[in-house]
Design a protein around this motif. Structure first.
Motif, PDB file in Angstrom:
ATOM      1  N   PRO A 228       0.808  -1.226   0.000  1.00  0.00           N
ATOM      2  CA  PRO A 228       0.000   0.000   0.000  1.00  0.00           C
ATOM      3  C   PRO A 228       0.840   1.275   0.000  1.00  0.00           C
ATOM      4  N   ARG A 229       1.997   1.228   0.657  1.00  0.00           N
ATOM      5  CA  ARG A 229       2.843   2.430   0.704  1.00  0.00           C
ATOM      6  C   ARG A 229       3.392   2.770  -0.683  1.00  0.00           C
ATOM      7  N   GLU A 230       3.753   1.744  -1.455  1.00  0.00           N
ATOM      8  CA  GLU A 230       4.225   1.995  -2.813  1.00  0.00           C
ATOM      9  C   GLU A 230       3.092   2.498  -3.698  1.00  0.00           C
ATOM     10  N   ALA A 231       1.887   1.977  -3.482  1.00  0.00           N
ATOM     11  CA  ALA A 231       0.728   2.470  -4.224  1.00  0.00           C
ATOM     12  C   ALA A 231       0.486   3.943  -3.908  1.00  0.00           C
ATOM     13  N   GLU A 232       0.595   4.308  -2.643  1.00  0.00           N
ATOM     14  CA  GLU A 232       0.416   5.703  -2.255  1.00  0.00           C
ATOM     15  C   GLU A 232       1.470   6.590  -2.914  1.00  0.00           C
ATOM     16  N   GLN A 233       2.698   6.110  -2.981  1.00  0.00           N
ATOM     17  CA  GLN A 233       3.764   6.894  -3.606  1.00  0.00           C
ATOM     18  C   GLN A 233       3.457   7.138  -5.091  1.00  0.00           C
TER      19      GLN A 233
ATOM     20  N   GLU B  25      -7.869   8.240  -0.921  1.00  0.00           N
ATOM     21  CA  GLU B  25      -8.437   7.880   0.373  1.00  0.00           C
ATOM     22  C   GLU B  25      -8.587   6.361   0.440  1.00  0.00           C
ATOM     23  N   TRP B  26      -8.079   5.781   1.534  1.00  0.00           N
ATOM     24  CA  TRP B  26      -8.303   4.365   1.801  1.00  0.00           C
ATOM     25  C   TRP B  26      -9.635   4.223   2.532  1.00  0.00           C
TER      26      TRP B  26
END
Length: 333
Positions: A188-193, A203-204
């Motif tokens: 998820p952190r890479e997706a956010e980046q 928004e999750w």
């Protein structure tokens, strides 16, 4: 919320006489044996569309070598909104939408901050009836659209794209495309980046879905034409799912894709109809029985696919390659 359990009335496309003819854009590879690449480059510059026949293409992976006549920087489809399989390193499969669905006119990647200027599409198998790919001259469509109220609203307010991506790791009966496949990661952190790098809001949601939104000009400047052209497409509107169960039982705001005016105002049915009419003003049908592939300027031409029916034993197999990556600059009115 916008409840649209029944299909809204929209302007038809694909069943009217076409204003343009495919033959006016065709290049016969059997004739241009010595100057073929030069002919392709010249026509692409002049008309933004080259339809090739008699290429001898046997597999859709060969689209890559035809695309390389015009560009070398291929798109990876990272951030793309539709599911995609692959025929080769840079060639993606089409066919993510059921044949019963009308896939509306759109410009590929118009919702991205960096978009493919060149779009190459080809076919190796098609039905005897229907299954066309439609193209619309965006210069003429823009002129027609700007003469309408919605065309002027889009000029003033821009466009807002909203996407709902589910979590592949969670059970979801209404999955369209998970965020893992969109951003090529399970983190998820890479997706956010990736989302942040594109300048999207996100928004999750409690159910694990990732909702993104992005506001941008509805028109994009074409430097060679020195004009701003409509650069959007109703394939990103929730109406795209009106014919698609079970999405058509969901409010617009919960569907995988939706679009509004830049200030969040939903489109009326009449405004949707006016956009359809502008595209129909100057469109043509790519009949895959008479053509192998087409190379088009993705800013100068929009594409679509009307619903079709396959008879027993028939297939419709298409692929695309995209590149000549270009940063959005907005309009220059």
């Amino acid at each position: 919320m916008t409840n649209t359990a029944t299909q809204r009335p929209i302007y038809p496309f694909g069943d009217q006489p076409f204003a343009l003819g495919m033959e006016d854009y065709q290049v016969d590879c059997a004739i241009h044996t010595d100057d073929l690449e030069q002919a392709i480059r010249g026509q692409w510059r002049e008309q933004g569309l080259v339809v090739l026949k008699n290429t001898g293409m046997q597999h859709l992976s060969e689209l890559q070598r035809w695309a390389e006549v015009l560009f070398q920087d291929f798109a990876a489809y990272e951030g793309g909104s539709a599911p995609r399989d692959k025929f080769g390193k840079h060639v993606f499969a089409l066919g993510d939408a059921p044949p019963t669905i009308d896939l509306c006119f759109h410009n590929e990647g118009c919702y991205l901050p960096v978009y493919p200027r060149c779009f190459v599409i080809g076919s190796t198998r098609c039905p005897q009836e229907g299954g066309f790919t439609l193209l619309a001259d965006n210069e003429k469509a823009t002129q027609a659209l700007l003469a309408t109220d919605i065309g002027q609203k889009l000029k003033d307010k821009g466009m807002r794209y909203v996407r709902m991506m589910y979590d592949r790791e969670l059970a979801c009966e209404l999955g369209y495309k998970p965020w893992q496949d969109t951003f090529f990661t399970n983190d998820p952190r890479e997706a956010e980046q990736s989302v942040q790098a594109k300048g999207w809001d996100y928004e999750w949601l409690p159910n694990g879905h990732l909702r993104t939104s992005y506001s941008v000009d509805a028109y994009e400047y074409h430097p060679e034409l020195d004009k701003s052209l409509f650069f959007a497409g109703l394939a990103s509107h929730a109406a795209f799912f009106d014919q698609w169960h079970p999405f058509n039982a969901m409010p617009d705001e919960e569907r995988p894709l939706n679009m509004t005016l830049g200030d969040g105002t939903p489109f009326t049915n009449q405004e949707i109809a006016d956009i359809y009419a502008a595209y129909n003003h100057a469109s043509l049908a790519l009949d895959w029985k008479q053509a192998d592939l087409a190379l088009l300027d993705n800013l100068r031409w929009a594409h679509a696919r009307p619903a079709f029916t396959l008879q027993a034993g028939e297939e419709r197999v298409l692929g695309v390659a995209m590149g000549m990556m270009t940063e959005r600059v907005g309009n220059r009115f």
